[in-house]
Design an enzyme around this catalytic site. Structure first.
Site: not given
Length: 340
Positions: A194, A214, A136, A119
């Protein structure tokens, strides 16, 4: 009732708005990799299948949480923020975020491996026309035998080797895989590559952003024989190729005392394990607080309002709540997250 403030010998009466604690209707997301854990965990019956995510508290456009009960029932989260402003978010947060609720809270059930992804930071997201990037964290609620989470690299990666690693699938060889168990916690700053592995059931706290690049999706194909869209070039500028810091958070839980899991500019999260009534003093925090119930039952009391909560419930506490009393029914565990 009136709030009396003494300033330089002058008594001023300020009538505060009635303001409440809120729970929301879950937003179930059916996804090809989704499983069957979320609805039973929340105690909800549904015919919906392959539920990969439950968006618990969300101001994301198109997926706005709706208040489940109480005087504000039926309002969306953005409407709540517009109505209560700093009384909900806190003065500093409202000045910074305005009517945009800054956090998104989810439960994620991975019945299959999720894609390898990254991200962007806030800065890169803004360059690309978005409001927030995406930092996050994960808190593991459950893990099937052999379940893992990939968080960062196991060695520094040369940027010039990136496309080859993705194309050949060797990207999997340089990921930092962690076997998981309930209670394990991982912080994922923007820029860290991740992936959530098959059999992982997690609570996720993140910035309000749905930007996902992705890198690799195991060359899986849909029913029409098409591979899922990747974002290899978009991801390149977002990746921290030297990030090898993705180990789980080291902490020890203590009864009736908040234990810090994550402190960052984007959110702070603590874990509570409570077997006696406790009172949390929020009077000087100037922030909303989200309580994510992970085990057991309790009664939350703020002012004259009480709310019964149980495993799988997420509650939004307004900044105007000075003190929160938590009365457990047996042993109660919860995450407490906020922005200070």
């Amino acid at each position: 009732m009136p709030l009396t403030i003494l300033r330089r010998g002058i008594v001023t009466n300020i009538l505060k708005k009635d303001i409440y604690m809120w729970t929301f209707e879950p937003i179930f997301k059916s996804i090809i990799w989704g499983g069957e854990k979320i609805a039973p965990f929340k105690g909800v019956k549904t015919s919906q299948k392959e539920i990969g995510e439950s968006w618990e508290i969300s101001g994301m456009e198109g997926s706005e949480s709706i208040v489940a009960d109480g005087p504000d029932k039926g309002l969306t989260l953005p409407q709540l923020v517009e109505r209560y402003k700093a009384d909900l978010l806190g003065e500093k947060n409202y000045k910074k975020y305005g009517n945009d609720f800054p956090l998104l809270i989810k439960f994620i059930d991975a019945c299959q491996d999720l894609s390898v992804q990254v991200h962007p930071s806030d800065e890169l997201a803004r360059e690309r026309g978005k409001i927030f990037g995406k930092t996050e964290m994960w808190y593991v609620l459950g893990a099937e035998k052999g379940a893992v989470l990939a968080n960062g690299f196991n060695c520094s990666v040369k940027p010039e080797e990136y496309e080859r690693l993705v194309e050949t699938g060797e990207i999997m060889d340089v990921l930092n895989f962690n076997p998981i168990k309930p209670g394990d916690t991982f912080f994922i700053p923007a820029g860290r590559v991740h992936a959530i592995g098959k059999g992982a059931f997690v609570a996720e706290i993140q910035e309000t952003s749905d930007i996902t690049y992705r890198l690799y999706d195991y060359k899986r194909k849909d029913q029409d024989g098409n591979e899922r869209q990747l974002h290899i070039k978009e991801a390149f500028d977002a990746i921290n190729f030297d990030d090898t810091e993705g180990k789980p958070v080291d902490y020890t839980i203590h009864n009736d005392i908040p234990v810090n899991l994550v402190t960052s500019p984007f959110f702070t999260t603590n874990i509570w394990k409570i077997d006696h009534e406790v009172m949390r003093d929020y009077s000087e925090w100037d922030t909303f607080v989200a309580i994510i119930c992970t085990k057991g039952e309790a009664v939350l009391t703020c002012g004259n309002e009480t709310k019964e909560v149980k495993e799988g419930t997420s509650v939004l506490i307004p900044a105007s709540c000075s003190n929160l009393t938590i009365t457990p029914k047996g042993v109660f565990e919860a995450l407490e997250t906020y922005i200070k």
